[in-house]
Design an enzyme around this catalytic site. Structure first.
Site, mmCIF file in Angstrom:
data_model
loop_
_atom_site.group_PDB
_atom_site.id
_atom_site.type_symbol
_atom_site.label_atom_id
_atom_site.label_comp_id
_atom_site.label_asym_id
_atom_site.label_seq_id
_atom_site.Cartn_x
_atom_site.Cartn_y
_atom_site.Cartn_z
ATOM 1 N N ASN A 9 37.308 31.760 -10.496
ATOM 2 C CA ASN A 9 36.617 32.461 -11.580
ATOM 3 C C ASN A 9 36.562 33.945 -11.212
ATOM 4 O O ASN A 9 35.779 34.344 -10.359
ATOM 5 C CB ASN A 9 35.199 31.877 -11.719
ATOM 6 N N TRP A 10 37.398 34.724 -11.868
ATOM 7 C CA TRP A 10 37.492 36.154 -11.521
ATOM 8 C C TRP A 10 36.319 36.951 -12.079
ATOM 9 O O TRP A 10 36.160 38.124 -11.753
ATOM 10 C CB TRP A 10 38.799 36.741 -12.051
ATOM 11 N N LYS A 11 35.560 36.355 -12.958
ATOM 12 C CA LYS A 11 34.433 37.046 -13.624
ATOM 13 C C LYS A 11 34.931 38.347 -14.260
ATOM 14 O O LYS A 11 36.088 38.438 -14.649
ATOM 15 C CB LYS A 11 33.289 37.289 -12.645
ATOM 16 N N HIS A 96 28.609 28.322 -17.396
ATOM 17 C CA HIS A 96 28.396 28.960 -16.080
ATOM 18 C C HIS A 96 26.969 29.507 -16.043
ATOM 19 O O HIS A 96 26.447 29.992 -17.054
ATOM 20 C CB HIS A 96 29.416 30.091 -15.879
ATOM 21 N N GLU A 98 25.780 32.180 -15.053
ATOM 22 C CA GLU A 98 25.649 33.577 -15.515
ATOM 23 C C GLU A 98 25.653 33.631 -17.046
ATOM 24 O O GLU A 98 24.970 34.462 -17.651
ATOM 25 C CB GLU A 98 26.788 34.431 -14.916
ATOM 26 N N GLU A 168 27.143 23.859 -9.261
ATOM 27 C CA GLU A 168 26.992 25.203 -8.701
ATOM 28 C C GLU A 168 25.511 25.558 -8.566
ATOM 29 O O GLU A 168 24.888 26.015 -9.535
ATOM 30 C CB GLU A 168 27.653 26.227 -9.628
ATOM 31 N N GLY A 174 27.509 33.815 -5.437
ATOM 32 C CA GLY A 174 27.639 35.244 -5.162
ATOM 33 C C GLY A 174 26.638 35.762 -4.151
ATOM 34 O O GLY A 174 26.471 36.969 -4.001
ATOM 35 N N SER A 214 29.696 30.421 -3.230
ATOM 36 C CA SER A 214 30.086 31.069 -1.981
ATOM 37 C C SER A 214 31.063 30.240 -1.145
ATOM 38 O O SER A 214 30.957 30.219 0.087
ATOM 39 C CB SER A 214 28.846 31.454 -1.166
ATOM 40 N N GLY A 235 34.325 31.930 -6.895
ATOM 41 C CA GLY A 235 34.181 33.260 -7.489
ATOM 42 C C GLY A 235 34.827 34.304 -6.608
ATOM 43 O O GLY A 235 36.043 34.492 -6.607
ATOM 44 N N GLY A 236 34.008 34.995 -5.815
ATOM 45 C CA GLY A 236 34.466 36.129 -5.018
ATOM 46 C C GLY A 236 35.744 35.878 -4.223
ATOM 47 O O GLY A 236 36.670 36.707 -4.223
HETATM 48 C C1 PEP Z 1 31.172 31.246 -9.428
HETATM 49 O O1 PEP Z 1 31.163 32.308 -10.011
HETATM 50 O O2 PEP Z 1 31.340 30.207 -10.074
HETATM 51 C C2 PEP Z 1 30.995 31.238 -7.988
HETATM 52 C C3 PEP Z 1 30.877 30.087 -7.393
HETATM 53 O O3 PEP Z 1 30.947 32.462 -7.345
HETATM 54 P P1 PEP Z 1 30.973 32.722 -5.763
HETATM 55 O O4 PEP Z 1 32.082 31.848 -5.193
HETATM 56 O O5 PEP Z 1 31.263 34.161 -5.617
HETATM 57 O O6 PEP Z 1 29.656 32.318 -5.233
#
Ligand code: PEP
Length: 256
Positions: A9-11, A96, A98, A168, A174, A214, A235-236
């Site tokens: 997930n590049w956000k 998600h 967010e 999640e 994040g 993470s 994500g990251g």
């Molecule tokens: C996400 O955005 O779904 C996520 C899990 O982010 P991160 O891996 O950065 O925690």
């Protein structure tokens, strides 16, 4: 046997140009690998079409980060499932945390989006997860079950077996704080148990459950080695070639 699935997930990060460089780098590494997991990248809307072009005839598939549930209409700023399938998108992340926190998504809209995704042959990646307060109060499993109940209302069992559930925990997204493999497995197992209790063994044995929060190259092996975790929503680390590739390798080796 469930095929693991790693989704990035590049956000709201990068440009068409930087996303293209990232995909070319993934392509270069993955084409030499014997992949036994699914790999999905979810760039921002503006980069989807280029991502689809660059991943044609590769092992990588493309997903969107959200969508509206209507096909068309006066919904300023929104993107419909028809628009996603027109550019060749195969997956869509729904609910998600967010989106729930900043854009008012609820279990009801998540449910409407899942139905809409299936109407348009998009595979939904449905996110659920608890806050730190809920975890500390001991309400995690109850909360996750209520989210699933709302999200999956009136979804036929054949569709439930095809969708992806991403567990999640909000406190791990994040933040650099990952759930331990044992914590993640406990919740993912309870999700599978819930699915079994409502839809039966056949569905619960097939539905794929990801962990997200993470996930990095150095913790992916342990997390993906858990019996009820069939992949990761990343994500990251999905924006860092070496990290994402290591996570894919860990999924490739995972015995699920
Ligand atoms: C996400 O955005 O779904 C996520 C899990 O982010 P991160 O891996 O950065 O925690």
């Amino acid at each position: 046997m469930r095929k693991p699935i790693i989704a990035g997930n590049w956000k709201m990060n990068g440009t068409i140009a930087s996303g293209s460089i990232l995909i070319e780098a993934f392509n270069n590494v993955l084409e030499g690998m014997d992949l036994s997991c699914d790999v999905v990248v979810c760039p921002p809307f503006t980069a989807l079409e280029r991502a689809v072009t660059l991943t044609r005839n590769t092992a990588i598939e493309v997903g969107a980060q959200t969508m509206d549930y209507h096909d068309a209409g006066a919904f300023t700023g929104e993107i419909s499932p028809l628009m996603l399938t027109e550019v060749g998108v195969s997956y869509v992340i729904i609910g998600h945390s967010e989106r729930r926190e900043y854009y008012g998504e609820t279990d009801e809209t998540v449910n409407a989006k899942i139905k809409s995704a299936f109407r348009h042959n998009l595979i939904p990646i449905v996110c659920v997860g608890e806050s730190l307060e809920q975890r500390e109060a001991g309400h995690t499993l109850e909360w996750i079950t209520s989210q699933l109940k709302g999200a999956l209302q009136d979804i036929p069992k054949e569709q439930v077996s095809q969708l992806i559930i991403a567990y999640e925990p909000i406190w791990a997204i994040g933040t650099g704080k990952t759930a331990t493999a044992a914590q993640a497995e406990t919740v993912c197992k309870s999700i599978r148990d819930y699915i079994r209790s409502v839809y039966g063994h056949d569905v619960s044995d097939r539905v794929r459950i990801q962990y997200g929060g993470s996930v990095k190259s150095d913790n992916s092996k342990q997390i993906l080695g858990q019996p009820n975790i069939d992949g990761a929503l990343v994500g990251g680390a999905s924006l860092v070639v070496d990290d994402f590739v290591e996570i894919i390798k860990a999924a490739n080796m995972a015995d699920v």
